[in-house]
Motif scaffolding. Structure first.
Motif, PDB file in Angstrom:
ATOM      1  N   ILE A 159       0.681  -1.276  -0.030  1.00 25.08           N
ATOM      2  CA  ILE A 159       0.019  -0.063  -0.079  1.00 25.08           C
ATOM      3  C   ILE A 159       0.929   1.300   0.135  1.00 25.08           C
ATOM      4  O   ILE A 159       0.643   2.325  -0.850  1.00 25.08           O
ATOM      5  CB  ILE A 159      -1.202  -0.091   1.137  1.00 25.08           C
ATOM      6  N   PRO A 160       1.808   1.225   0.930  1.00 26.73           N
ATOM      7  CA  PRO A 160       2.707   2.376   0.920  1.00 26.73           C
ATOM      8  C   PRO A 160       3.337   2.860  -0.613  1.00 26.73           C
ATOM      9  O   PRO A 160       3.293   4.037  -1.190  1.00 26.73           O
ATOM     10  CB  PRO A 160       3.986   2.412   1.606  1.00 26.73           C
ATOM     11  N   THR A 161       3.867   1.915  -1.318  1.00 25.23           N
ATOM     12  CA  THR A 161       4.339   1.847  -2.930  1.00 25.23           C
ATOM     13  C   THR A 161       3.306   2.491  -3.622  1.00 25.23           C
ATOM     14  O   THR A 161       3.236   3.413  -4.464  1.00 25.23           O
ATOM     15  CB  THR A 161       4.869   0.507  -3.362  1.00 25.23           C
ATOM     16  N   LYS A 162       1.758   1.898  -3.607  1.00 28.90           N
ATOM     17  CA  LYS A 162       0.673   2.296  -4.402  1.00 28.90           C
ATOM     18  C   LYS A 162       0.454   3.861  -4.080  1.00 28.90           C
ATOM     19  O   LYS A 162       0.172   4.337  -4.911  1.00 28.90           O
ATOM     20  CB  LYS A 162      -0.579   1.396  -4.187  1.00 28.90           C
ATOM     21  N   ALA A 163       0.338   4.037  -2.955  1.00 31.67           N
ATOM     22  CA  ALA A 163       0.019   5.375  -2.457  1.00 31.67           C
ATOM     23  C   ALA A 163       1.141   6.230  -3.008  1.00 31.67           C
ATOM     24  O   ALA A 163       0.672   7.655  -3.285  1.00 31.67           O
ATOM     25  CB  ALA A 163      -0.017   5.684  -0.791  1.00 31.67           C
ATOM     26  N   TRP A 164       2.383   6.208  -3.106  1.00 32.37           N
ATOM     27  CA  TRP A 164       3.453   6.849  -3.634  1.00 32.37           C
ATOM     28  C   TRP A 164       3.030   7.310  -4.973  1.00 32.37           C
ATOM     29  O   TRP A 164       3.063   8.275  -5.617  1.00 32.37           O
ATOM     30  CB  TRP A 164       4.637   6.350  -3.166  1.00 32.37           C
ATOM     31  N   LEU A 165       2.823   6.411  -5.959  1.00 32.46           N
ATOM     32  CA  LEU A 165       2.519   6.281  -7.118  1.00 32.46           C
ATOM     33  C   LEU A 165       1.211   6.975  -7.455  1.00 32.46           C
ATOM     34  O   LEU A 165       1.270   7.958  -8.367  1.00 32.46           O
ATOM     35  CB  LEU A 165       2.559   4.965  -7.850  1.00 32.46           C
ATOM     36  N   LEU A 166       0.330   7.016  -6.683  1.00 29.44           N
ATOM     37  CA  LEU A 166      -1.165   7.657  -6.887  1.00 29.44           C
ATOM     38  C   LEU A 166      -0.755   9.128  -6.569  1.00 29.44           C
ATOM     39  O   LEU A 166      -1.162   9.929  -7.295  1.00 29.44           O
ATOM     40  CB  LEU A 166      -2.059   7.104  -5.967  1.00 29.44           C
ATOM     41  N   ASN A 167      -0.083   9.303  -5.592  1.00 28.79           N
ATOM     42  CA  ASN A 167       0.388  10.643  -5.226  1.00 28.79           C
ATOM     43  C   ASN A 167       1.241  11.387  -6.337  1.00 28.79           C
ATOM     44  O   ASN A 167       0.802  12.645  -6.603  1.00 28.79           O
ATOM     45  CB  ASN A 167       0.904  10.911  -4.035  1.00 28.79           C
ATOM     46  N   HIS A 168       1.891  10.704  -6.714  1.00 28.40           N
ATOM     47  CA  HIS A 168       3.107  11.290  -7.997  1.00 28.40           C
ATOM     48  C   HIS A 168       1.998  11.563  -9.310  1.00 28.40           C
ATOM     49  O   HIS A 168       2.306  12.591  -9.802  1.00 28.40           O
ATOM     50  CB  HIS A 168       4.053  10.037  -8.391  1.00 28.40           C
ATOM     51  N   GLU A 169       0.991  10.913  -9.404  1.00 30.98           N
ATOM     52  CA  GLU A 169       0.153  11.114 -10.634  1.00 30.98           C
ATOM     53  C   GLU A 169      -1.108  12.097 -10.171  1.00 30.98           C
ATOM     54  O   GLU A 169      -1.743  12.372 -10.938  1.00 30.98           O
ATOM     55  CB  GLU A 169      -0.311   9.846 -11.158  1.00 30.98           C
ATOM     56  N   GLY A 170      -1.047  12.610  -8.816  1.00 27.04           N
ATOM     57  CA  GLY A 170      -2.197  13.344  -8.444  1.00 27.04           C
ATOM     58  C   GLY A 170      -3.426  12.694  -8.441  1.00 27.04           C
ATOM     59  O   GLY A 170      -4.602  13.378  -8.398  1.00 27.04           O
ATOM     60  N   ILE A 171      -3.575  11.515  -8.033  1.00 25.23           N
ATOM     61  CA  ILE A 171      -4.759  10.748  -8.146  1.00 25.23           C
ATOM     62  C   ILE A 171      -5.262  10.690  -6.614  1.00 25.23           C
ATOM     63  O   ILE A 171      -4.551  10.100  -5.693  1.00 25.23           O
ATOM     64  CB  ILE A 171      -4.662   9.177  -8.654  1.00 25.23           C
ATOM     65  N   ALA A 172      -6.555  11.147  -6.438  1.00 23.32           N
ATOM     66  CA  ALA A 172      -6.650  11.271  -5.115  1.00 23.32           C
ATOM     67  C   ALA A 172      -7.393   9.777  -4.497  1.00 23.32           C
ATOM     68  O   ALA A 172      -7.894   9.046  -5.448  1.00 23.32           O
ATOM     69  CB  ALA A 172      -8.175  12.117  -5.016  1.00 23.32           C
ATOM     70  N   HIS A 173      -6.887   9.482  -3.148  1.00 25.26           N
ATOM     71  CA  HIS A 173      -7.287   8.178  -2.670  1.00 25.26           C
ATOM     72  C   HIS A 173      -7.610   8.293  -1.277  1.00 25.26           C
ATOM     73  O   HIS A 173      -7.207   9.262  -0.647  1.00 25.26           O
ATOM     74  CB  HIS A 173      -6.107   7.255  -3.081  1.00 25.26           C
ATOM     75  N   ARG A 174      -7.799   7.188  -0.649  1.00 25.11           N
ATOM     76  CA  ARG A 174      -8.024   7.035   0.559  1.00 25.11           C
ATOM     77  C   ARG A 174      -7.358   5.898   1.105  1.00 25.11           C
ATOM     78  O   ARG A 174      -7.134   4.935   0.579  1.00 25.11           O
ATOM     79  CB  ARG A 174      -9.652   7.105   1.150  1.00 25.11           C
TER      80      ARG A 174
END
Length: 174
Positions: A159-174
């Motif tokens: 999950i921390p890896t996925k969160a980093w990638l999502l943040n890098h692309e500006g994708i909102a997530h919870r």
């Protein structure tokens, strides 16, 4: 990106291997003569082929260049030959749909299931997403629960890896 094969093949011999650092951990790429076979993200300090000497190839050097540009924020899509030698027809249909998602776009597991003709198959969709052999290049990190929640990630530190990638692309997530 090359088209995804429509038939299952036996794994080919890996002819090339390259490792590179990244903000999400070391990456390990393998390729054969037709294209990239796999991308692994370091998990707990280890990569699958750590004991194998690197044997870079032109396609892996190009992949490293494009991945470095992606992490630097100057590249939003990959133009690389991918040779998917494993996976069922269903998995390859999921990977093909993932490959069509652009930088910064997200899809839910449910919508992904509907798009590949398998509505209501959340567990199977999740399994196919998790089996993606080339994460980042085929953006499996762009799949979230309908609520926008991260429900898991099978690469790197999860999950921390996925969160980093999502943040890098500006994708909102919870």
């Amino acid at each position: 990106m090359d088209s995804i094969p429509t038939h299952t093949q036996l794994p080919t011999t890996t002819h090339a291997l390259l490792r590179l650092p990244s903000p999400v951990g070391r990456l390990e790429l393998t390729a054969d003569d037709e294209g990239i076979l796999s991308l692994s993200i370091e998990t707990d300090g280890h990569l699958p082929l750590d004991a194998t000497p690197e044997t870079p190839s032109p396609v892996l050097r190009l992949a490293a260049e494009q991945l470095n540009e992606y992490f630097a924020g100057t590249r939003q899509s990959f133009d690389l030959p991918v040779h998917l030698t494993r996976g069922t027809e269903f998995q390859r249909s999921v990977w093909a749909r993932l490959a069509s998602l652009n930088f910064g776009n997200v899809i839910s597991y449910g919508a992904l299931g509907s798009d590949v003709g398998r509505p209501g198959s959340g567990r199977a969709i999740g399994g196919a997403v998790g089996a993606n052999p080339v994460p980042i290049i085929i953006g499996c990190h762009r799949v979230l629960a309908t609520s926008g929640q991260i429900t898991g990630y099978s690469a790197g530190q999860g999950i921390p890896t996925k969160a980093w990638l999502l943040n890098h692309e500006g994708i909102a997530h919870r």
